[in-house]
Design an enzyme around this catalytic site. Structure first.
Site, PDB file in Angstrom:
ATOM      1  N   TYR A  49      98.596  46.065  41.773  1.00 55.65           N
ATOM      2  CA  TYR A  49      98.784  45.728  40.515  1.00 55.65           C
ATOM      3  C   TYR A  49      98.063  45.744  39.739  1.00 55.65           C
ATOM      4  O   TYR A  49      98.167  46.146  38.383  1.00 55.65           O
ATOM      5  CB  TYR A  49      98.214  44.030  40.777  1.00 55.65           C
ATOM      6  CG  TYR A  49     100.052  43.818  41.433  1.00 55.65           C
ATOM      7  CD1 TYR A  49     100.737  44.213  42.354  1.00 55.65           C
ATOM      8  CD2 TYR A  49     100.287  42.439  41.745  1.00 55.65           C
ATOM      9  CE1 TYR A  49     101.768  43.889  42.932  1.00 55.65           C
ATOM     10  CE2 TYR A  49     101.167  41.088  42.611  1.00 55.65           C
ATOM     11  CZ  TYR A  49     102.038  42.219  43.771  1.00 55.65           C
ATOM     12  OH  TYR A  49     103.023  42.075  43.768  1.00 55.65           O
ATOM     13  N   LEU A 187     112.905  33.456  40.598  1.00 58.20           N
ATOM     14  CA  LEU A 187     113.482  33.050  40.046  1.00 58.20           C
ATOM     15  C   LEU A 187     114.347  34.980  39.760  1.00 58.20           C
ATOM     16  O   LEU A 187     115.052  34.344  38.271  1.00 58.20           O
ATOM     17  CB  LEU A 187     112.390  33.095  38.638  1.00 58.20           C
ATOM     18  CG  LEU A 187     112.042  31.671  38.659  1.00 58.20           C
ATOM     19  CD1 LEU A 187     111.403  31.743  37.533  1.00 58.20           C
ATOM     20  CD2 LEU A 187     112.653  30.457  39.358  1.00 58.20           C
ATOM     21  N   ILE A 226     105.942  32.013  44.830  1.00 54.89           N
ATOM     22  CA  ILE A 226     105.126  32.604  43.591  1.00 54.89           C
ATOM     23  C   ILE A 226     105.508  32.951  42.481  1.00 54.89           C
ATOM     24  O   ILE A 226     105.595  33.857  42.657  1.00 54.89           O
ATOM     25  CB  ILE A 226     103.845  33.351  44.359  1.00 54.89           C
ATOM     26  CG1 ILE A 226     104.635  34.624  44.909  1.00 54.89           C
ATOM     27  CG2 ILE A 226     102.569  32.725  45.482  1.00 54.89           C
ATOM     28  CD1 ILE A 226     103.676  35.994  45.899  1.00 54.89           C
ATOM     29  N   SER A 229     104.949  34.795  35.251  1.00 54.39           N
ATOM     30  CA  SER A 229     104.968  34.934  33.824  1.00 54.39           C
ATOM     31  C   SER A 229     103.614  34.650  33.385  1.00 54.39           C
ATOM     32  O   SER A 229     103.010  34.277  33.584  1.00 54.39           O
ATOM     33  CB  SER A 229     106.023  32.905  33.658  1.00 54.39           C
ATOM     34  OG  SER A 229     106.077  32.861  32.009  1.00 54.39           O
ATOM     35  N   ARG A 234     105.764  28.544  29.989  1.00 51.41           N
ATOM     36  CA  ARG A 234     106.694  29.102  31.577  1.00 51.41           C
ATOM     37  C   ARG A 234     106.191  29.242  32.026  1.00 51.41           C
ATOM     38  O   ARG A 234     106.417  28.310  33.588  1.00 51.41           O
ATOM     39  CB  ARG A 234     107.588  30.535  30.962  1.00 51.41           C
ATOM     40  CG  ARG A 234     108.468  30.401  30.339  1.00 51.41           C
ATOM     41  CD  ARG A 234     109.401  31.818  30.633  1.00 51.41           C
ATOM     42  NE  ARG A 234     110.162  32.134  29.537  1.00 51.41           N
ATOM     43  CZ  ARG A 234     110.893  33.352  29.283  1.00 51.41           C
ATOM     44  NH1 ARG A 234     109.829  34.114  29.620  1.00 51.41           N
ATOM     45  NH2 ARG A 234     112.160  33.420  28.123  1.00 51.41           N
ATOM     46  N   ASN A 238     107.432  25.912  35.133  1.00 51.76           N
ATOM     47  CA  ASN A 238     107.297  25.692  36.244  1.00 51.76           C
ATOM     48  C   ASN A 238     106.058  25.564  37.631  1.00 51.76           C
ATOM     49  O   ASN A 238     107.173  25.516  38.595  1.00 51.76           O
ATOM     50  CB  ASN A 238     106.854  28.118  36.718  1.00 51.76           C
ATOM     51  CG  ASN A 238     107.322  28.941  36.485  1.00 51.76           C
ATOM     52  OD1 ASN A 238     109.464  28.556  36.058  1.00 51.76           O
ATOM     53  ND2 ASN A 238     107.198  30.159  35.713  1.00 51.76           N
TER      54      ASN A 238
END
Length: 273
Positions: A49, A187, A226, A229, A234, A238
């Site tokens: 990442y 999501l 997990i 956002s 959000r 969440n």
């Protein structure tokens, strides 16, 4: 923090975590800070990442004690050889600014770089030497997951899972082996907000389709979600999923949405169930 899964040895995994995939630089820092302020105590990152330093800095700068945060990172497939497992993990710890992570995963199957036995053997040494408190895998289909359990004390498989993509074979292996599922993209990259069934159930409870989806995840056994956002509102929404409960009938309606809609399937990925 919400519900947790106990792994023994005083190690518990918060079942609702904050994912940081595709969050870079200041976005990764701010997103992680916001998540910790809201109440998340499970933060997920990865070598791939390119945000471990920002995530680590956000944890260090927050008012939350490091001991209260369950921190996960992942080893790149290209670091699957034993020596690279060790050296890359040591670099991850330096970037994160910690002496130990709570969970480290092999990010994707990596037989191209090293035999699974070699990789998991090296990860087990990380566990024995205290660089991590638990080890696991990510993006492993059920047959590979069975093999992983034979080779090492893995605790989870982190895979794409949402109402439109069931993972029953993987869940069966985890149930039999005493592991838990970690669902990324829970999501469906926002697609749940467009679903009429999820929206209808949400209206019954005065919540959003996304909140219904996360509540469904939390009411499933041995499942960690997990969501990611970069929008503070959000991130907060969440986490606001503990004030209502879905009925058995509503859970079944959501289960009925499954249609094997996979959103993340890169070239060179595994043969899925």
């Amino acid at each position: 923090m919400g519900p947790t899964i106990s792994l023994g040895n005083d190690l518990t995994v918060p079942r609702l975590g904050f994912g940081t995939f595709q969050l870079q630089g200041d976005d990764a820092y701010r997103g992680t800070r916001t998540a910790l302020e809201v109440g998340y105590r499970h933060i997920d990152t990865a070598q791939g990442y390119d945000n471990e330093a920002e995530v680590g800095r956000a944890i260090a700068d927050s008012d939350v004690d490091r001991g209260e945060v369950f921190l996960t990172t992942k080893i790149k497939p290209s670091n699957a050889a034993a020596g690279d497992v060790r050296s890359s993990t040591e670099q991850s710890l330096r970037d994160l600014g910690v002496d130990q992570v709570d969970l480290i995963l092999l990010h994707w199957p990596a037989e191209k770089y090293a035999p699974l036995q070699e990789t998991l053997g090296a990860m087990t040494v990380l566990l024995e030497d205290g660089l991590t408190r638990a080890i696991g895998v990510s993006n492993f289909p059920s047959a590979m997951l069975e093999q992983a359990f034979e080779l090492a004390p893995v605790v989870t498989d982190q895979v794409e899972h949402h109402p439109f993509l069931g993972v029953d074979p993987i869940e069966k292996v985890l149930e039999q082996r005493g592991g838990f599922l970690t669902a990324y993209s829970p999501l469906a990259r926002g697609r749940v907000t467009e679903d009429a069934t999820l929206s209808e159930i949400g209206e019954e409870h005065g919540v959003s389709a996304a909140q219904v989806t996360l509540r469904w995840m939390l009411q499933k056994p041995n499942t960690v979600a997990i969501p990611k956002s970069g929008t503070p509102e959000r991130v907060r929404a969440n986490f606001d999923v503990f004030g209502f409960e879905l009925s058995d009938a509503e859970m079944q309606r959501i289960h009925g949405l499954e249609r094997q809609q996979r959103l993340i399937d890169p070239d060179g990925g595994p043969a899925w169930d």
